[in-house]
Design a protein around this motif. Structure first.
Motif, PDB file in Angstrom:
ATOM      1  N   ARG A   1       0.843  -1.247  -0.008  1.00  0.00           N
ATOM      2  CA  ARG A   1       0.227   0.243   0.025  1.00  0.00           C
ATOM      3  C   ARG A   1       0.750   0.922  -0.239  1.00  0.00           C
ATOM      4  NH1 ARG A   1      -0.748  -2.015   4.917  1.00  0.00           N
ATOM      5  NH2 ARG A   1       0.214  -1.364   7.423  1.00  0.00           N
ATOM      6  N   VAL A   2       0.330   1.667  -0.923  1.00  0.00           N
ATOM      7  CA  VAL A   2       1.561   4.095  -0.161  1.00  0.00           C
ATOM      8  C   VAL A   2       0.428   4.098   0.673  1.00  0.00           C
ATOM      9  CG1 VAL A   2       1.178   6.085  -1.729  1.00  0.00           C
ATOM     10  CG2 VAL A   2       0.849   3.672  -3.168  1.00  0.00           C
ATOM     11  N   VAL A   3       1.680   4.812   1.220  1.00  0.00           N
ATOM     12  CA  VAL A   3       1.900   5.650   2.500  1.00  0.00           C
ATOM     13  C   VAL A   3       2.218   6.732   2.812  1.00  0.00           C
ATOM     14  CG1 VAL A   3       1.646   3.751   4.278  1.00  0.00           C
ATOM     15  CG2 VAL A   3       3.697   4.658   3.813  1.00  0.00           C
ATOM     16  N   ILE A   4       1.954   8.199   3.637  1.00  0.00           N
ATOM     17  CA  ILE A   4       2.405   9.336   3.099  1.00  0.00           C
ATOM     18  C   ILE A   4       2.571  10.068   4.660  1.00  0.00           C
ATOM     19  CG2 ILE A   4      -0.136  10.021   3.132  1.00  0.00           C
ATOM     20  CD1 ILE A   4       1.405  12.653   0.849  1.00  0.00           C
TER      21      ILE A   4
ATOM     22  N   ASN B   1       4.752  15.170   3.249  1.00  0.00           N
ATOM     23  CA  ASN B   1       3.705  14.422   1.614  1.00  0.00           C
ATOM     24  C   ASN B   1       5.191  14.062   1.328  1.00  0.00           C
ATOM     25  OD1 ASN B   1       1.786  15.288   0.401  1.00  0.00           O
ATOM     26  ND2 ASN B   1       2.555  16.356  -1.462  1.00  0.00           N
ATOM     27  N   GLN B   2       5.808  13.066   1.943  1.00  0.00           N
ATOM     28  CA  GLN B   2       6.535  12.666   1.622  1.00  0.00           C
ATOM     29  C   GLN B   2       6.013  10.996   0.648  1.00  0.00           C
ATOM     30  OE1 GLN B   2       9.298  12.394   4.359  1.00  0.00           O
ATOM     31  NE2 GLN B   2      10.767  14.050   2.265  1.00  0.00           N
ATOM     32  N   TYR B   3       5.814  10.038   0.131  1.00  0.00           N
ATOM     33  CA  TYR B   3       5.287   8.783  -0.405  1.00  0.00           C
ATOM     34  C   TYR B   3       6.234   7.533  -0.337  1.00  0.00           C
ATOM     35  CZ  TYR B   3       1.317  11.715  -1.964  1.00  0.00           C
ATOM     36  OH  TYR B   3       0.075  11.886  -2.066  1.00  0.00           O
ATOM     37  N   SER B   4       5.629   7.009  -0.020  1.00  0.00           N
ATOM     38  CA  SER B   4       6.664   4.765   0.264  1.00  0.00           C
ATOM     39  C   SER B   4       5.710   4.147   0.329  1.00  0.00           C
ATOM     40  CB  SER B   4       7.220   4.782   1.384  1.00  0.00           C
ATOM     41  OG  SER B   4       8.015   4.350   1.866  1.00  0.00           O
ATOM     42  N   ILE B   5       6.034   2.991   0.029  1.00  0.00           N
ATOM     43  CA  ILE B   5       5.276   1.288   0.373  1.00  0.00           C
ATOM     44  C   ILE B   5       5.564   0.992   1.524  1.00  0.00           C
ATOM     45  CG2 ILE B   5       5.174   1.491  -2.516  1.00  0.00           C
ATOM     46  CD1 ILE B   5       6.938  -0.989  -2.481  1.00  0.00           C
ATOM     47  N   TRP B   6       4.408   0.541   1.260  1.00  0.00           N
ATOM     48  CA  TRP B   6       4.440  -0.582   2.827  1.00  0.00           C
ATOM     49  C   TRP B   6       3.227  -2.102   2.469  1.00  0.00           C
ATOM     50  CZ3 TRP B   6       7.809   0.217   6.555  1.00  0.00           C
ATOM     51  CH2 TRP B   6       7.479  -0.706   8.053  1.00  0.00           C
ATOM     52  N   PRO B   7       3.999  -3.292   2.996  1.00  0.00           N
ATOM     53  CA  PRO B   7       3.355  -4.852   2.732  1.00  0.00           C
ATOM     54  C   PRO B   7       2.601  -3.849   3.525  1.00  0.00           C
ATOM     55  CG  PRO B   7       5.708  -4.671   3.806  1.00  0.00           C
ATOM     56  CD  PRO B   7       5.593  -3.274   3.775  1.00  0.00           C
TER      57      PRO B   7
ATOM     58  N   GLY C   1       4.280   7.740  12.332  1.00  0.00           N
ATOM     59  CA  GLY C   1       3.880   8.560  11.232  1.00  0.00           C
ATOM     60  C   GLY C   1       3.602   8.551  10.142  1.00  0.00           C
ATOM     61  N   TRP C   2       2.894   7.779   9.300  1.00  0.00           N
ATOM     62  CA  TRP C   2       2.825   7.805   7.847  1.00  0.00           C
ATOM     63  C   TRP C   2       1.516   7.214   7.804  1.00  0.00           C
ATOM     64  CZ3 TRP C   2       6.316   8.016   4.002  1.00  0.00           C
ATOM     65  CH2 TRP C   2       7.605   8.328   4.042  1.00  0.00           C
ATOM     66  N   GLU C   3       0.468   7.731   6.622  1.00  0.00           N
ATOM     67  CA  GLU C   3      -1.469   6.400   7.230  1.00  0.00           C
ATOM     68  C   GLU C   3      -0.745   6.443   5.565  1.00  0.00           C
ATOM     69  OE1 GLU C   3      -3.052  10.556   8.439  1.00  0.00           O
ATOM     70  OE2 GLU C   3      -1.982  10.359   9.952  1.00  0.00           O
ATOM     71  N   ASN C   4      -1.848   5.500   5.365  1.00  0.00           N
ATOM     72  CA  ASN C   4      -2.394   5.077   4.510  1.00  0.00           C
ATOM     73  C   ASN C   4      -2.840   6.029   3.583  1.00  0.00           C
ATOM     74  OD1 ASN C   4      -1.951   2.383   4.945  1.00  0.00           O
ATOM     75  ND2 ASN C   4      -3.980   2.164   5.958  1.00  0.00           N
ATOM     76  N   GLN C   5      -2.735   6.191   1.949  1.00  0.00           N
ATOM     77  CA  GLN C   5      -3.008   6.565   1.023  1.00  0.00           C
ATOM     78  C   GLN C   5      -3.920   7.143   0.586  1.00  0.00           C
ATOM     79  OE1 GLN C   5      -2.787   7.898  -2.285  1.00  0.00           O
ATOM     80  NE2 GLN C   5      -3.047   9.570  -2.552  1.00  0.00           N
ATOM     81  N   GLY C   6      -4.337   5.451   0.394  1.00  0.00           N
ATOM     82  CA  GLY C   6      -5.442   5.238  -0.159  1.00  0.00           C
ATOM     83  C   GLY C   6      -5.521   4.133  -1.472  1.00  0.00           C
ATOM     84  N   PHE C   7      -4.340   3.816  -1.530  1.00  0.00           N
ATOM     85  CA  PHE C   7      -3.809   3.084  -2.417  1.00  0.00           C
ATOM     86  C   PHE C   7      -3.429   1.800  -2.369  1.00  0.00           C
ATOM     87  CE2 PHE C   7      -1.797   1.205  -6.683  1.00  0.00           C
ATOM     88  CZ  PHE C   7      -2.002   1.650  -7.797  1.00  0.00           C
TER      89      PHE C   7
END
Length: 62
Positions: A7-10, A14-20, A28-34
């Motif tokens: 899933r994409v986290v932000i 306003n920096q993006y990353s991916i997480w299993p 400090g990271w929240e789901n972005q919705g993708f």
């Protein structure tokens, strides 16, 4: 080919990353919705993260 769902986290900057998918997000990271494969998530990030400067820098520049 890695088909693990990610899933994409932000973060607040306003920096993006991916997480299993299925793991707790890092602090400090929240789901972005993708959600998708690694490749799909990275492709999505490539389309939405067009300005890689953190929010804290953008505030200084304004």
């Amino acid at each position: 080919m890695d088909e693990q769902m990610m899933r994409v986290v932000i973060n607040d900057e306003n920096q993006y990353s991916i997480w299993p998918e299925g793991k707790v997000n890092p602090i400090g990271w929240e789901n972005q919705g993708f959600t998708g494969t690694r490749a799909e998530c990275l492709e999505f990030i490539g389309t939405v993260w067009t300005d890689m400067r953190p929010n804290s820098i953008l505030k200084i520049l304004k």
